[in-house]
Design a protein around this motif. Structure first.
Motif, PDB file in Angstrom:
ATOM      1  N   MET A   1       0.856  -1.208   0.000  1.00  0.00           N
ATOM      2  CA  MET A   1       0.000   0.000   0.000  1.00  0.00           C
ATOM      3  C   MET A   1       0.883   1.247   0.000  1.00  0.00           C
ATOM      4  O   MET A   1       1.830   1.361   0.771  1.00  0.00           O
ATOM      5  CB  MET A   1      -0.907  -0.029   1.249  1.00  0.00           C
ATOM      6  CG  MET A   1      -1.905   1.111   1.267  1.00  0.00           C
ATOM      7  SD  MET A   1      -3.190   0.930   0.011  1.00  0.00           S
ATOM      8  CE  MET A   1      -4.252  -0.282   0.790  1.00  0.00           C
ATOM      9  N   ALA A   2       0.569   2.160  -0.851  1.00  0.00           N
ATOM     10  CA  ALA A   2       1.353   3.385  -0.919  1.00  0.00           C
ATOM     11  C   ALA A   2       1.069   4.273   0.285  1.00  0.00           C
ATOM     12  O   ALA A   2       0.036   4.128   0.940  1.00  0.00           O
ATOM     13  CB  ALA A   2       1.020   4.131  -2.198  1.00  0.00           C
ATOM     14  N   MET A   4      -0.350   7.056   1.633  1.00  0.00           N
ATOM     15  CA  MET A   4      -1.336   8.051   1.206  1.00  0.00           C
ATOM     16  C   MET A   4      -1.074   9.418   1.828  1.00  0.00           C
ATOM     17  O   MET A   4      -1.258  10.449   1.204  1.00  0.00           O
ATOM     18  CB  MET A   4      -2.744   7.575   1.571  1.00  0.00           C
ATOM     19  CG  MET A   4      -3.176   6.389   0.734  1.00  0.00           C
ATOM     20  SD  MET A   4      -3.169   6.727  -1.031  1.00  0.00           S
ATOM     21  CE  MET A   4      -4.485   7.930  -1.106  1.00  0.00           C
ATOM     22  N   SER A   5      -0.642   9.408   3.090  1.00  0.00           N
ATOM     23  CA  SER A   5      -0.406  10.690   3.759  1.00  0.00           C
ATOM     24  C   SER A   5       0.688  11.477   3.048  1.00  0.00           C
ATOM     25  O   SER A   5       0.606  12.691   2.911  1.00  0.00           O
ATOM     26  CB  SER A   5      -0.024  10.464   5.215  1.00  0.00           C
ATOM     27  OG  SER A   5       1.172   9.712   5.296  1.00  0.00           O
ATOM     28  N   LEU A   6       1.665  10.748   2.559  1.00  0.00           N
ATOM     29  CA  LEU A   6       2.746  11.425   1.846  1.00  0.00           C
ATOM     30  C   LEU A   6       2.231  11.994   0.530  1.00  0.00           C
ATOM     31  O   LEU A   6       2.574  13.101   0.130  1.00  0.00           O
ATOM     32  CB  LEU A   6       3.889  10.442   1.588  1.00  0.00           C
ATOM     33  CG  LEU A   6       5.111  11.050   0.894  1.00  0.00           C
ATOM     34  CD1 LEU A   6       5.702  12.145   1.772  1.00  0.00           C
ATOM     35  CD2 LEU A   6       6.159   9.983   0.635  1.00  0.00           C
ATOM     36  N   ALA A   7       1.383  11.223  -0.146  1.00  0.00           N
ATOM     37  CA  ALA A   7       0.810  11.688  -1.408  1.00  0.00           C
ATOM     38  C   ALA A   7      -0.040  12.934  -1.181  1.00  0.00           C
ATOM     39  O   ALA A   7       0.026  13.894  -1.948  1.00  0.00           O
ATOM     40  CB  ALA A   7      -0.034  10.585  -2.037  1.00  0.00           C
ATOM     41  N   ILE A   8      -0.830  12.890  -0.139  1.00  0.00           N
ATOM     42  CA  ILE A   8      -1.678  14.047   0.162  1.00  0.00           C
ATOM     43  C   ILE A   8      -0.818  15.259   0.489  1.00  0.00           C
ATOM     44  O   ILE A   8      -1.080  16.365   0.029  1.00  0.00           O
ATOM     45  CB  ILE A   8      -2.611  13.721   1.347  1.00  0.00           C
ATOM     46  CG1 ILE A   8      -3.628  12.649   0.924  1.00  0.00           C
ATOM     47  CG2 ILE A   8      -3.344  14.983   1.818  1.00  0.00           C
ATOM     48  CD1 ILE A   8      -4.461  12.131   2.075  1.00  0.00           C
ATOM     49  N   LYS A   9       0.220  15.028   1.247  1.00  0.00           N
ATOM     50  CA  LYS A   9       1.107  16.127   1.617  1.00  0.00           C
ATOM     51  C   LYS A   9       1.742  16.740   0.374  1.00  0.00           C
ATOM     52  O   LYS A   9       1.826  17.949   0.226  1.00  0.00           O
ATOM     53  CB  LYS A   9       2.197  15.614   2.561  1.00  0.00           C
ATOM     54  CG  LYS A   9       3.064  16.715   3.120  1.00  0.00           C
ATOM     55  CD  LYS A   9       4.085  16.142   4.095  1.00  0.00           C
ATOM     56  CE  LYS A   9       4.950  17.257   4.662  1.00  0.00           C
ATOM     57  NZ  LYS A   9       5.982  16.720   5.574  1.00  0.00           N
ATOM     58  N   ARG A  10       2.140  15.868  -0.545  1.00  0.00           N
ATOM     59  CA  ARG A  10       2.761  16.365  -1.779  1.00  0.00           C
ATOM     60  C   ARG A  10       1.745  17.151  -2.603  1.00  0.00           C
ATOM     61  O   ARG A  10       2.083  18.140  -3.242  1.00  0.00           O
ATOM     62  CB  ARG A  10       3.296  15.203  -2.609  1.00  0.00           C
ATOM     63  CG  ARG A  10       4.587  14.655  -2.060  1.00  0.00           C
ATOM     64  CD  ARG A  10       5.209  13.690  -3.040  1.00  0.00           C
ATOM     65  NE  ARG A  10       5.536  14.353  -4.305  1.00  0.00           N
ATOM     66  CZ  ARG A  10       6.024  13.735  -5.362  1.00  0.00           C
ATOM     67  NH1 ARG A  10       6.235  12.437  -5.307  1.00  0.00           N
ATOM     68  NH2 ARG A  10       6.295  14.380  -6.464  1.00  0.00           N
ATOM     69  N   ASN A  11       0.507  16.697  -2.593  1.00  0.00           N
ATOM     70  CA  ASN A  11      -0.510  17.382  -3.380  1.00  0.00           C
ATOM     71  C   ASN A  11      -0.822  18.758  -2.823  1.00  0.00           C
ATOM     72  O   ASN A  11      -1.076  19.699  -3.562  1.00  0.00           O
ATOM     73  CB  ASN A  11      -1.796  16.547  -3.418  1.00  0.00           C
ATOM     74  CG  ASN A  11      -1.683  15.418  -4.422  1.00  0.00           C
ATOM     75  OD1 ASN A  11      -0.910  15.506  -5.365  1.00  0.00           O
ATOM     76  ND2 ASN A  11      -2.439  14.375  -4.225  1.00  0.00           N
TER      77      ASN A  11
END
Ligand SMILES: [Zn+2]
Length: 53
Positions: A1-2, A4-11
């Motif tokens: 599982m990727a 997600m918190s990091l992805a959201i932070k990057r977005n």
């Protein structure tokens, strides 16, 4: 599982909302120089949420 918190932070990082017309503007680092819609210079980070009323 990727992560997600990091992805959201990057977005959300590097995304700013114009305080004049609420247009979102992406910027690699720092605030954008001006809004592309209204040429305003007032920005706030998108990730900043309203907490009180
Ligand atoms: Zn604007």
């Amino acid at each position: 599982m990727a992560d997600m918190s990091l992805a959201i932070k990057r977005n959300f990082e590097g995304v700013f909302v114009c305080q004049s017309c609420n247009a979102t503007t992406r910027s690699a680092s720092g605030k954008p120089t001006k809004c592309r819609k209204c040429n305003g210079k007032a920005f706030r980070p998108k990730k900043k949420r309203k907490k009180s009323n």
